[in-house]
Design a protein around this motif. Structure first.
Motif, PDB file in Angstrom:
ATOM      1  N   ILE A 104       0.843  -1.186   0.000  1.00 25.29           N
ATOM      2  CA  ILE A 104       0.000   0.000   0.000  1.00 25.29           C
ATOM      3  C   ILE A 104       0.880   1.238   0.000  1.00 25.29           C
ATOM      4  O   ILE A 104       1.799   1.362   0.811  1.00 25.29           O
ATOM      5  CB  ILE A 104      -0.908   0.049   1.255  1.00 25.29           C
ATOM      6  CG1 ILE A 104      -1.501  -1.328   1.585  1.00 25.29           C
ATOM      7  CG2 ILE A 104      -1.979   1.105   1.089  1.00 25.29           C
ATOM      8  CD1 ILE A 104      -2.360  -1.918   0.514  1.00 25.29           C
ATOM      9  N   LEU A 105       0.596   2.174  -0.930  1.00 24.33           N
ATOM     10  CA  LEU A 105       1.175   3.506  -0.913  1.00 24.33           C
ATOM     11  C   LEU A 105       0.031   4.466  -0.629  1.00 24.33           C
ATOM     12  O   LEU A 105      -0.933   4.528  -1.392  1.00 24.33           O
ATOM     13  CB  LEU A 105       1.824   3.856  -2.251  1.00 24.33           C
ATOM     14  CG  LEU A 105       2.864   2.883  -2.826  1.00 24.33           C
ATOM     15  CD1 LEU A 105       3.402   3.431  -4.146  1.00 24.33           C
ATOM     16  CD2 LEU A 105       3.985   2.645  -1.841  1.00 24.33           C
ATOM     17  N   ALA A 106       0.105   5.192   0.485  1.00 24.39           N
ATOM     18  CA  ALA A 106      -0.995   6.060   0.882  1.00 24.39           C
ATOM     19  C   ALA A 106      -0.471   7.428   1.281  1.00 24.39           C
ATOM     20  O   ALA A 106       0.616   7.551   1.850  1.00 24.39           O
ATOM     21  CB  ALA A 106      -1.764   5.439   2.049  1.00 24.39           C
ATOM     22  N   LEU A 107      -1.247   8.447   0.975  1.00 26.44           N
ATOM     23  CA  LEU A 107      -0.911   9.784   1.447  1.00 26.44           C
ATOM     24  C   LEU A 107      -1.186   9.871   2.940  1.00 26.44           C
ATOM     25  O   LEU A 107      -2.178   9.327   3.439  1.00 26.44           O
ATOM     26  CB  LEU A 107      -1.731  10.826   0.695  1.00 26.44           C
ATOM     27  CG  LEU A 107      -1.434  10.963  -0.799  1.00 26.44           C
ATOM     28  CD1 LEU A 107      -2.309  12.053  -1.410  1.00 26.44           C
ATOM     29  CD2 LEU A 107       0.036  11.269  -1.042  1.00 26.44           C
ATOM     30  N   GLU A 149      -2.663   2.280  -4.462  1.00 28.38           N
ATOM     31  CA  GLU A 149      -2.404   3.679  -4.167  1.00 28.38           C
ATOM     32  C   GLU A 149      -3.657   4.278  -3.536  1.00 28.38           C
ATOM     33  O   GLU A 149      -4.768   4.125  -4.069  1.00 28.38           O
ATOM     34  CB  GLU A 149      -2.025   4.457  -5.426  1.00 28.38           C
ATOM     35  CG  GLU A 149      -0.683   4.052  -6.005  1.00 28.38           C
ATOM     36  CD  GLU A 149      -0.213   4.995  -7.104  1.00 28.38           C
ATOM     37  OE1 GLU A 149      -0.988   5.909  -7.474  1.00 28.38           O
ATOM     38  OE2 GLU A 149       0.920   4.837  -7.581  1.00 28.38           O
ATOM     39  N   LEU A 150      -3.470   4.978  -2.411  1.00 26.97           N
ATOM     40  CA  LEU A 150      -4.585   5.565  -1.677  1.00 26.97           C
ATOM     41  C   LEU A 150      -4.405   7.071  -1.577  1.00 26.97           C
ATOM     42  O   LEU A 150      -3.653   7.561  -0.719  1.00 26.97           O
ATOM     43  CB  LEU A 150      -4.675   4.981  -0.260  1.00 26.97           C
ATOM     44  CG  LEU A 150      -5.389   3.647  -0.064  1.00 26.97           C
ATOM     45  CD1 LEU A 150      -4.692   2.511  -0.800  1.00 26.97           C
ATOM     46  CD2 LEU A 150      -5.504   3.322   1.415  1.00 26.97           C
ATOM     47  N   PHE A 205      -7.797  11.689  -6.319  1.00 27.12           N
ATOM     48  CA  PHE A 205      -8.053  10.510  -7.142  1.00 27.12           C
ATOM     49  C   PHE A 205      -8.243  10.916  -8.605  1.00 27.12           C
ATOM     50  O   PHE A 205      -7.673  10.307  -9.515  1.00 27.12           O
ATOM     51  CB  PHE A 205      -9.286   9.779  -6.620  1.00 27.12           C
ATOM     52  CG  PHE A 205      -9.735   8.615  -7.454  1.00 27.12           C
ATOM     53  CD1 PHE A 205      -9.145   7.369  -7.311  1.00 27.12           C
ATOM     54  CD2 PHE A 205     -10.753   8.764  -8.392  1.00 27.12           C
ATOM     55  CE1 PHE A 205      -9.556   6.294  -8.091  1.00 27.12           C
ATOM     56  CE2 PHE A 205     -11.175   7.703  -9.161  1.00 27.12           C
ATOM     57  CZ  PHE A 205     -10.576   6.457  -9.011  1.00 27.12           C
ATOM     58  N   ALA A 206      -9.037  11.965  -8.821  1.00 26.37           N
ATOM     59  CA  ALA A 206      -9.274  12.435 -10.185  1.00 26.37           C
ATOM     60  C   ALA A 206      -7.996  12.947 -10.832  1.00 26.37           C
ATOM     61  O   ALA A 206      -7.791  12.768 -12.039  1.00 26.37           O
ATOM     62  CB  ALA A 206     -10.349  13.525 -10.184  1.00 26.37           C
ATOM     63  N   VAL A 236      -7.404   3.707  -5.379  1.00 28.16           N
ATOM     64  CA  VAL A 236      -8.644   3.689  -4.606  1.00 28.16           C
ATOM     65  C   VAL A 236      -9.230   5.090  -4.536  1.00 28.16           C
ATOM     66  O   VAL A 236      -8.516   6.067  -4.253  1.00 28.16           O
ATOM     67  CB  VAL A 236      -8.382   3.147  -3.186  1.00 28.16           C
ATOM     68  CG1 VAL A 236      -9.652   3.221  -2.333  1.00 28.16           C
ATOM     69  CG2 VAL A 236      -7.874   1.706  -3.257  1.00 28.16           C
ATOM     70  N   ASN A 237     -10.534   5.195  -4.813  1.00 32.54           N
ATOM     71  CA  ASN A 237     -11.262   6.457  -4.676  1.00 32.54           C
ATOM     72  C   ASN A 237     -11.777   6.541  -3.239  1.00 32.54           C
ATOM     73  O   ASN A 237     -12.721   5.825  -2.877  1.00 32.54           O
ATOM     74  CB  ASN A 237     -12.427   6.507  -5.664  1.00 32.54           C
ATOM     75  CG  ASN A 237     -13.186   7.817  -5.618  1.00 32.54           C
ATOM     76  OD1 ASN A 237     -12.973   8.645  -4.736  1.00 32.54           O
ATOM     77  ND2 ASN A 237     -14.077   8.016  -6.570  1.00 32.54           N
TER      78      ASN A 237
END
Length: 349
Positions: free
Chosen positions: A103-106, A145-146, A153-154, A188-189
């Motif tokens: 998982i790569l997340a902000l 990716e989160l 996301f857009a 992921v949205n």
């Protein structure tokens, strides 16, 4: 004037990733003037590989401000120069890993630690479930990716946020990777995904994982009713849900006397398209029909037979008709009739 050196990107803010600048080209038209300069702009491709996940690097066009540093050059500033941004352009990235996913997340994702732990668990279960249907020829790992908001996301989709409001996640073949060895990401949205139940989230993650697993067998001529339907069938397999529970929008249409005349066209799956939920449900029903009447292995073999074609010299409907006859022993018209019977049966109590 082209620099012959390939500069290594040393400040990539993603643990476990390697990156380098490729194809560095000076923006100055006078090479001699550029040779004397102490600072100038260059165009370059930033090639990024997530270790253990990317068979090929993902390529991001960049603009660099470089300055002389002793006998070499240092990158003073870097910015996007086209294409979708990498996730780290939108904020600080945190990572988590499972047995079969990363998982790569902000770090601005609300409830970040819990969200990453849940997606990791969903991802590991999805890889196991998908492998039971589609085998182990694919790498058996998924990168998620989160972003923190639907607007972010857009941006990753390079699209209007409103057009993606109903999409919980999307699998993308990252730019720069060849078709035979894509660097897939499941993006992921957060808004739509966050409104789902745990069951719904598992379905979404398994659906997208199926797209990763079937990428090598999916071509531009693969009908979306087949690729999306196969992903949904894999995700709902053994869920215990009834057809009416899996296809509620289509069930309501049937009860109101609205039956589709044909399998959904590719345009029905466009982001924001009217009736997109019904298109997915119709596609699930088509693939569920194949799996129930002929067995899951036949669904897989038919899918792969479509992908094995060269896509030239034949109308797609004729190609699908021929492959249905070869794999399942019935043509497209008969398959469509059987499928419409399945759709009509949704109205049964």
């Amino acid at each position: 004037m082209e620099l012959l050196l390939r500069g290594r990107a040393s400040a990539l803010p993603v643990p476990g990733a390697t990156a380098e600048y490729r194809g560095i080209v000076l923006s100055a038209t006078d090479g001699a003037q550029a040779d004397r300069a102490q600072r100038f702009s260059v165009s370059a491709d930033l090639a990024v590989r997530i270790d253990g996940y990317d068979e090929q690097p993902v390529v991001y066009p960049r603009r660099l401000e470089v300055a002389r540093a002793g006998d070499g050059w240092s990158v003073e500033r870097e910015e996007r120069a086209g294409g979708p941004p990498p996730l780290w352009d939108l904020g600080t990235v945190r990572t988590a890993s499972g047995a079969h996913c990363r998982i790569l997340a902000l770090d601005a994702v609300p409830g970040l630690v819990e969200v990453m732990a849940a997606v990791t668990a969903f991802g590991d279960r999805a890889v196991a479930s998908v492998g039971e249907v589609w085998g182990t020829a694919w790498p058996g790992r998924v990168l998620f990716e989160l972003p923190a908001t639907q607007d972010q996301f857009a941006q990753l989709m390079e699209s209007d946020p409103a057009s993606w409001a109903g999409m919980a996640a999307v699998t993308v073949a990252a730019p720069g990777a060849p078709w035979h060895a894509p660097a897939d990401r499941v993006v992921v949205n957060p808004d739509t995904y966050g409104r789902l139940s745990d069951f719904g989230r598992q379905v979404v993650i398994t659906h997208e994982t199926t797209h990763v697993a079937t990428r090598a067998d999916t071509r531009a001529w693969t009908p979306l009713w087949l690729s999306e339907g196969a992903a949904d069938w894999t995700a709902y397999r053994d869920s215990g849900r009834t057809p009416q529970q899996i296809a509620p929008e289509l069930t309501r249409d049937v009860a109101a006397g609205r039956l589709p005349a044909a399998l959904p066209a590719d345009r029905a799956f466009a982001a924001g398209a009217e009736g997109i939920s019904q298109a997915y449900e119709q596609s699930w029903l088509a693939c569920a029909l194949i799996a129930r009447r002929h067995g899951p292995a036949k669904l897989v073999s038919f899918y792969r037979a479509v992908g094995a074609e060269d896509g030239r010299g034949e109308d797609r409907d004729h190609r699908i008709d021929r492959l249905l006859r070869a794999e399942l022993g019935l043509g497209l018209a008969e398959f469509t009739r059987l499928w419409r019977d399945e759709v009509a049966a949704l109205a049964a109590p």
